[in-house]
Design a protein around this motif. Structure first.
Motif, mmCIF file in Angstrom:
data_model
loop_
_atom_site.group_PDB
_atom_site.id
_atom_site.type_symbol
_atom_site.label_atom_id
_atom_site.label_comp_id
_atom_site.label_asym_id
_atom_site.label_seq_id
_atom_site.Cartn_x
_atom_site.Cartn_y
_atom_site.Cartn_z
ATOM 1 N N GLN A 68 0.837 -1.196 0.000
ATOM 2 C CA GLN A 68 0.000 0.000 0.000
ATOM 3 C C GLN A 68 0.872 1.247 0.000
ATOM 4 O O GLN A 68 1.805 1.369 0.784
ATOM 5 N N ASP A 69 0.560 2.167 -0.894
ATOM 6 C CA ASP A 69 1.280 3.432 -1.005
ATOM 7 C C ASP A 69 0.683 4.425 -0.016
ATOM 8 O O ASP A 69 -0.503 4.744 -0.087
ATOM 9 N N GLU A 70 1.513 4.933 0.913
ATOM 10 C CA GLU A 70 1.005 5.868 1.898
ATOM 11 C C GLU A 70 1.112 7.322 1.423
ATOM 12 O O GLU A 70 0.770 8.251 2.161
ATOM 13 N N THR A 71 1.619 7.538 0.198
ATOM 14 C CA THR A 71 1.738 8.895 -0.323
ATOM 15 C C THR A 71 0.598 9.196 -1.292
ATOM 16 O O THR A 71 -0.078 8.293 -1.782
ATOM 17 N N THR A 72 0.394 10.489 -1.567
ATOM 18 C CA THR A 72 -0.609 10.918 -2.531
ATOM 19 C C THR A 72 0.053 11.780 -3.602
ATOM 20 O O THR A 72 1.197 12.243 -3.429
ATOM 21 N N ARG A 73 -0.671 12.015 -4.681
ATOM 22 C CA ARG A 73 -0.115 12.806 -5.772
ATOM 23 C C ARG A 73 0.304 14.198 -5.302
ATOM 24 O O ARG A 73 1.350 14.732 -5.697
ATOM 25 N N ALA A 74 -0.501 14.812 -4.439
ATOM 26 C CA ALA A 74 -0.214 16.169 -3.982
ATOM 27 C C ALA A 74 1.055 16.245 -3.136
ATOM 28 O O ALA A 74 1.683 17.312 -3.039
ATOM 29 N N ASP A 75 1.443 15.137 -2.509
ATOM 30 C CA ASP A 75 2.634 15.137 -1.657
ATOM 31 C C ASP A 75 3.897 15.506 -2.418
ATOM 32 O O ASP A 75 4.849 16.038 -1.837
ATOM 33 N N TYR A 76 3.937 15.210 -3.713
ATOM 34 C CA TYR A 76 5.162 15.362 -4.497
ATOM 35 C C TYR A 76 5.382 16.779 -5.015
ATOM 36 O O TYR A 76 6.416 17.069 -5.620
ATOM 37 N N THR A 77 4.410 17.649 -4.779
ATOM 38 C CA THR A 77 4.563 19.052 -5.186
ATOM 39 C C THR A 77 4.340 20.001 -4.015
ATOM 40 O O THR A 77 4.280 21.208 -4.201
ATOM 41 N N ALA A 78 4.218 19.462 -2.803
ATOM 42 C CA ALA A 78 3.955 20.285 -1.618
ATOM 43 C C ALA A 78 5.181 21.116 -1.266
ATOM 44 O O ALA A 78 6.323 20.730 -1.512
ATOM 45 N N ASP A 79 4.939 22.275 -0.678
ATOM 46 C CA ASP A 79 6.030 23.130 -0.218
ATOM 47 C C ASP A 79 5.926 23.308 1.291
ATOM 48 O O ASP A 79 4.954 22.900 1.922
ATOM 49 N N ALA A 80 6.916 23.993 1.860
ATOM 50 C CA ALA A 80 6.977 24.129 3.314
ATOM 51 C C ALA A 80 5.799 24.918 3.865
ATOM 52 O O ALA A 80 5.406 24.746 5.016
ATOM 53 N N SER A 81 5.230 25.802 3.053
ATOM 54 C CA SER A 81 4.131 26.640 3.524
ATOM 55 C C SER A 81 2.821 25.878 3.641
ATOM 56 O O SER A 81 1.869 26.354 4.258
ATOM 57 N N GLU A 82 2.774 24.673 3.041
ATOM 58 C CA GLU A 82 1.557 23.889 3.079
ATOM 59 C C GLU A 82 1.517 23.032 4.339
ATOM 60 O O GLU A 82 2.545 22.607 4.854
ATOM 61 N N ALA A 83 0.351 22.753 4.789
ATOM 62 C CA ALA A 83 0.198 21.958 6.019
ATOM 63 C C ALA A 83 0.698 20.557 5.813
ATOM 64 O O ALA A 83 0.719 20.037 4.711
ATOM 65 N N ALA A 84 1.125 19.908 6.898
ATOM 66 C CA ALA A 84 1.559 18.519 6.818
ATOM 67 C C ALA A 84 0.386 17.646 6.416
ATOM 68 O O ALA A 84 -0.775 18.005 6.569
ATOM 69 N N ALA A 85 0.728 16.474 5.885
ATOM 70 C CA ALA A 85 -0.312 15.556 5.415
ATOM 71 C C ALA A 85 -1.267 15.204 6.547
ATOM 72 O O ALA A 85 -0.870 14.966 7.685
ATOM 73 N N GLU A 86 -2.547 15.218 6.240
ATOM 74 C CA GLU A 86 -3.541 14.812 7.223
ATOM 75 C C GLU A 86 -3.485 13.304 7.411
ATOM 76 O O GLU A 86 -3.103 12.564 6.501
ATOM 77 N N PRO A 87 -3.849 12.827 8.603
ATOM 78 C CA PRO A 87 -3.810 11.388 8.840
ATOM 79 C C PRO A 87 -4.580 10.605 7.795
ATOM 80 O O PRO A 87 -4.192 9.513 7.423
ATOM 81 N N GLY A 88 -5.666 11.170 7.292
ATOM 82 C CA GLY A 88 -6.452 10.456 6.303
ATOM 83 C C GLY A 88 -5.753 10.296 4.975
ATOM 84 O O GLY A 88 -6.120 9.452 4.168
ATOM 85 N N ASP A 89 -4.701 11.126 4.702
ATOM 86 C CA ASP A 89 -3.987 11.028 3.443
ATOM 87 C C ASP A 89 -3.097 9.794 3.408
ATOM 88 O O ASP A 89 -2.852 9.216 2.374
ATOM 89 N N SER A 90 -2.541 9.417 4.576
ATOM 90 C CA SER A 90 -1.650 8.265 4.617
ATOM 91 C C SER A 90 -2.429 6.995 4.339
ATOM 92 O O SER A 90 -3.527 6.796 4.824
ATOM 93 N N GLY A 91 -1.805 6.175 3.536
ATOM 94 C CA GLY A 91 -2.420 4.898 3.240
ATOM 95 C C GLY A 91 -3.456 4.960 2.152
ATOM 96 O O GLY A 91 -4.071 3.955 1.822
ATOM 97 N N ARG A 92 -3.682 6.134 1.585
ATOM 98 C CA ARG A 92 -4.647 6.231 0.500
ATOM 99 C C ARG A 92 -4.077 5.563 -0.733
ATOM 100 O O ARG A 92 -2.990 5.884 -1.197
ATOM 101 N N GLU A 93 -4.768 4.628 -1.277
ATOM 102 C CA GLU A 93 -4.265 3.842 -2.403
ATOM 103 C C GLU A 93 -4.282 4.659 -3.680
ATOM 104 O O GLU A 93 -5.238 5.374 -3.977
ATOM 105 N N LEU A 94 -3.193 4.610 -4.421
ATOM 106 C CA LEU A 94 -3.095 5.312 -5.694
ATOM 107 C C LEU A 94 -3.069 4.321 -6.834
ATOM 108 O O LEU A 94 -2.752 3.149 -6.653
ATOM 109 N N SER A 95 -3.365 4.816 -7.982
ATOM 110 C CA SER A 95 -3.167 3.988 -9.173
ATOM 111 C C SER A 95 -1.684 3.792 -9.370
ATOM 112 O O SER A 95 -0.874 4.570 -8.864
#
Length: 544
Positions: A513-540
């Motif tokens: 299971q991939d715990e990352t999301t598409r948005a994680d790869y373009t996030a910057d320091a000004s953006e909030a940390a990943a929400e708990p619900g984002d972890s473990g979200r299955e990607l294609s």
């Protein structure tokens, strides 16, 4: 030690003391609430800007071994030694593409190591462990080689002898390094890198402008080098090299440059320096600015030709049977003593910065991906930091024992394995930040094939002074050429990973299971940390 050169040694010691003070003072520089967290101790608070990161990565990538070994390679073989210049240039576009994405996803999920990312991306502790062990193995001989650089300048300064008298300065240097790295973490090499890079730039610029005027000019340097390289090598009966590559060396030159460029940014110590940046755009800017070091590297390589063209230096190297002494002997022969001491200090400090970062990177890999992952999953941040501090000490001690207990040529040749091993992590790490198409078990199988092939092939190579692990190039299967072993092993690695991924997808072998999301790869320091619900979200499979 009757022939110790006092002025040179005094200047050398002065800079060692100065950087030691800076190293201990770094514990208070930009300090957070506590250093007892890997984000603080191991990554400097993830807060470094463009300027600091440029010096840190420069100090990380261009080491004492670079200072000594690149000119030594040019001295020994001529143009073939120049492969290190284009490889650095090729690597920075890779950094520009991979670095920001790896920084972003690591920032969102709190990843400290490359193995953290691979475990999270592919949902596999086993694959993460493989990446971690590969990084630790690759670091050990690399750290040891920083000591070889220090030993080379100590030898030329007359700090010789036997037993404790010969090795005591090395013990003292690494004891100080271990102490301020333990207390200050990554902040210590970050601050010291300002001193190190300034000394190196100053030394190289002065050397390129001053030495040619002392030994007859550039025309004489190239003519004398060509004549010297054309003479048969007593060990092989063939010419040592030439000023330009030949049809016999084109493949070796090209594959060395390309294969090494794949390894440069995914070495654990390089990633550690990059993850310490405070913003995503810091990585992009440094990918554009760091090629300035490649210019210096080109000038640095020219020192090998200068040493060839100076009979006294060439004779000294031949007498010692150690090309690593080419640059120290050249400086000692042509510079006034005060300037020689400054140049030797540049090499010595140039060993401390990367050695510190490498030991931190190796200890973080062990702590996060061995200790915490398999033995203490509930370890607190403070406990993780204590373990990393202790392991960083053990890593330095291991490197010191390695250098003092084994022949130096073995250390140099084993470092070749570092590049061969690290390149085998490229599919999971560098390709993994763009796609999750590869199956986790296919990546593990490809990694294993690349590691076994690369290690076995390197073991089978020899040199005039070494029966095994003597070269980094070997015959390429099915092609009548020699090439860099790491790149050949990488091709086998990718082929196995592709074929087995297709097979595993066909027979529907469960993937992690991939715990990352598409948005994680373009996030910057000004953006909030990943929400708990984002972890473990299955990607294609192609997500991210």
């Amino acid at each position: 030690m009757k022939d110790v050169k006092g002025i040179e040694l005094t200047i050398f010691v002065f800079f060692f003391v100065a950087v030691t003070v800076v190293g201990f003072a770094a514990a208070r520089w930009r300090r957070g609430q506590t250093l007892m967290h890997l984000d603080e101790w191991g990554l400097g608070g993830r807060s470094f800007g463009t300027f600091v990161t440029w010096f840190l990565l420069g100090g990380d990538l261009y080491t004492a071994y670079t200072f000594v070994a690149v000119p030594a390679a040019v001295f020994a073989g001529g143009a073939m030694g120049y492969w290190s210049v284009p490889y650095a240039a090729i690597a920075y576009p890779i950094v520009f593409l991979v670095g920001p994405r790896l920084w972003s996803v690591s920032h969102r999920h709190g990843y400290v190591t490359t193995a953290d990312f691979v475990r999270g991306r592919f949902g596999s502790k086993g694959l993460g462990l493989a990446i971690a062990l590969t990084g630790i193995l690759a670091m050990m001989p690399y750290i040891a080689l920083q000591l070889v650089g220090i030993q080379a300048v100590l030898t030329v300064m007359g700090v010789t002898g036997s037993g404790l008298a010969r090795d005591l300065p090395l013990f003292i240097a690494f004891a100080l390094l271990a102490a301020y790295t333990y207390t200050s973490g990554l902040r210590a090499p970050a601050l010291i890198s300002f001193v190190k890079d300034t000394l190196i730039y100053l030394t190289i610029i002065v050397a390129v402008l001053y030495i040619p005027s002392r030994i007859g000019g550039w025309g004489h340097i190239f003519d004398a080098s060509q004549a010297s390289l054309a003479k048969p090598n007593p060990a092989t009966g063939k010419p040592s090299g030439s000023l330009v590559t030949t049809s016999m060396t084109h493949w070796a030159y090209g594959t060395l440059a390309l294969g090494s460029s794949l390894a440069l940014f995914i070495y654990p110590h390089t990633v550690t320096g990059a993850l310490a940046a405070g913003r995503r755009d810091v990585i992009r800017r440094n990918a554009a600015l760091l090629p300035a070091y490649s210019l210096v590297l080109g000038f640095l390589a020219l020192l090998g030709y200068m040493a060839r063209a100076t009979p006294e230096v060439a004779q000294g190297v031949a007498k010692a049977k150690n090309p690593q002494l080419a640059v120290p002997l050249l400086f000692d022969h042509t510079f006034p003593q005060w300037l020689t001491g400054l140049a030797f200090a540049a090499i010595g400090v140039g060993a401390l910065v990367p050695a510190a970062i490498m030991s931190i990177a190796a200890s973080n890999l062990f702590t996060r991906n061995v200790y915490t992952a398999f033995f203490r999953p509930d370890a607190s941040p403070a406990e993780e930091t204590r373990v990393s501090q202790l392991v960083s000490l053990l890593v330095k001690v291991g490197a010191l024992v390695f250098v003092l207990g084994f022949d130096k040529s073995l250390a140099i040749n084993l470092q070749l394995l570092g590049g061969i091993w690290v390149v085998q992590t490229f599919p999971a790490l560098a390709i993994g930040v763009f796609t999750r198409w590869f199956h986790r078990w296919a990546l593990l199988a490809g990694w294993a094939v690349g590691m076994v092939y690369g290690t076995w092939t390197a073991y089978g190579t020899s040199s005039p002074t070494q029966k095994h692990f003597g070269q980094s190039i070997a015959d390429i299967p099915l092609i009548d050429h020699k090439g860099y072993i790491a790149l050949t092993a990488f091709v086998f690695n990718i082929a196995v990973a592709v074929v087995l991924t297709l097979v595993f997808r066909l027979v529907k072998v469960p993937d992690g299971q991939d715990e990352t999301t598409r948005a994680d790869y373009t996030a910057d320091a000004s953006e909030a940390a990943a929400e708990p619900g984002d972890s473990g979200r299955e990607l294609s499979p192609a997500a991210g």
